[in-house]
Design a protein around this motif. Structure first.
Motif, PDB file in Angstrom:
ATOM      1  N   UNK A 307       0.858  -1.184   0.000  1.00 31.71           N
ATOM      2  CA  UNK A 307       0.000   0.000   0.000  1.00 31.71           C
ATOM      3  C   UNK A 307       0.892   1.232   0.000  1.00 31.71           C
ATOM      4  N   UNK A 308       0.684   2.106  -0.974  1.00 28.48           N
ATOM      5  CA  UNK A 308       1.448   3.348  -1.078  1.00 28.48           C
ATOM      6  C   UNK A 308       0.458   4.495  -0.849  1.00 28.48           C
ATOM      7  N   UNK A 309       0.673   5.250   0.219  1.00 36.53           N
ATOM      8  CA  UNK A 309      -0.249   6.317   0.602  1.00 36.53           C
ATOM      9  C   UNK A 309       0.473   7.651   0.594  1.00 36.53           C
ATOM     10  N   UNK A 310      -0.188   8.715   0.191  1.00 39.66           N
ATOM     11  CA  UNK A 310       0.433  10.046   0.229  1.00 39.66           C
ATOM     12  C   UNK A 310       0.562  10.529   1.668  1.00 39.66           C
ATOM     13  N   UNK A 311       1.499  11.432   1.904  1.00 32.59           N
ATOM     14  CA  UNK A 311       1.670  11.997   3.249  1.00 32.59           C
ATOM     15  C   UNK A 311       0.821  13.230   3.477  1.00 32.59           C
ATOM     16  N   UNK A 312       0.036  13.620   2.473  1.00 30.95           N
ATOM     17  CA  UNK A 312      -0.924  14.711   2.632  1.00 30.95           C
ATOM     18  C   UNK A 312      -2.272  14.171   2.233  1.00 30.95           C
TER      19      UNK A 312
END
Length: 316
Positions: A307-312
């Motif tokens: 899972x790749x999630x944005x930090x914003x």
């Protein structure tokens, strides 16, 4: 023609009222094209009547008086009916628009209820599955083994109790969140920074896990923190139920994204969640809702969840 005959034999107020009412009714209740035709015809008739009388009498004053009277008798009912017809059509359009807005509002309300129910189902699934899967596996192991000593049984029971208490606590927290009103502070916040405790709990359930953290842990927005935590929790639950040991957990912090990876061996076995695969669907939905990506599948004897999630926050 009727007005001309009436004038010739002697005009009467009753006859004029009948004519004006007929013109008014035809323009108001008839087709819109008929109303426009009547307006043009009566205007021409009024002008023609004034012109003819003025030509015959050679008196411009008589021309003006007859033209105005003919306009009042012929044109005024038609224009009055057209004005009322326009107001009636506008009122009907406003009613139709109001009904459409009400239907759209009802559809929005139903969509909001469906979305809320989906979120609640996803939260309940992720919350309960991890704890109760561990309880089921440990209790099954304890019941199937006759050679366990008291110390091992006690350790298993302690882990079962811990998972039971933790599951009940999270359930109470969920109920508290559902009962919140207004802008009250959140009853709890699950964070990716607490991944170590989540991994430790899975280890106590009897699962061998290697964990690595790359980069500097950073403060994440609440929805991303919750999504990352729940994805990790569900991936560990699936590894506990379907995979083999040891599992590997990787968390990589980067300036613009955070990546959560869970690997566990499957030794070429066909890996498939029972039922409809709600766990995979829920993880994919969580990643998508915050603008991230999710992949899961077997490769070279290893089941991998990434899972790749944005930090914003980029809530869809």
């Amino acid at each position: 023609m009727g007005i001309a005959i009436d004038v010739a034999v002697g005009p009467s107020l009753g006859t004029l009222l009948v004519y004006t009412d007929n013109l008014y009714s035809a323009a108001l209740y008839g087709p819109a094209r008929l109303a426009r035709w009547l307006l043009g015809a009566t205007t021409v008739m009024a002008v023609a009547a004034g012109a003819v009388v003025g030509f015959l009498t050679r008196d411009w004053m008589v021309l003006a008086v007859i033209g105005i009277q003919a306009g009042l008798i012929l044109v005024t009912p038609v224009t009055t009916a057209m004005v009322l017809r326009q107001h009636r059509d506008q009122a009907a359009a406003e009613r139709a628009r109001a009904e459409q807005v009400a239907r759209l509002a009802d559809l929005d309300r139903q969509a909001a209820i469906t979305a809320e129910r989906t979120q609640m189902a996803r939260e309940l699934h992720d919350m309960i599955a991890n704890h109760f899967s561990a309880i089921a596996i440990q209790s099954t192991a304890a019941l199937s083994r006759r050679d366990l000593d008291q110390a091992t049984i006690r350790k298993i029971m302690e882990s079962v109790r811990e998972n039971s208490v933790k599951g009940l606590a999270e359930m109470r927290t969920m109920i508290g969140l559902l009962r919140q009103e207004g802008d009250e502070p959140e009853a709890t916040r699950l964070r990716l920074a607490d991944a170590e405790s989540l991994v430790d709990r899975s280890r106590r359930a009897g699962m061998a896990i290697n964990m690595r953290v790359e980069g500097e842990p950073q403060e994440l927005p609440v929805p991303i923190d919750l999504a990352a935590y729940r994805i990790l929790q569900e991936a560990l639950t699936n590894a506990l139920k379907h995979g083999e040991q040891p599992a590997t957990v990787g968390i990589a912090y980067e300036p613009e994204r955070v990546t959560v990876t869970v690997d566990n061996p499957v030794n070429g076995r066909k890996v498939r969640l029972p039922g409809a695969g709600a766990g995979l669907v829920g993880m994919r939905e969580r990643a998508g809702l915050v603008g991230g990506t999710f992949e899961a599948g077997a490769d070279a004897g290893v089941w991998r969840v990434v899972a790749v999630l944005p930090t914003s926050a980029e809530i869809a």
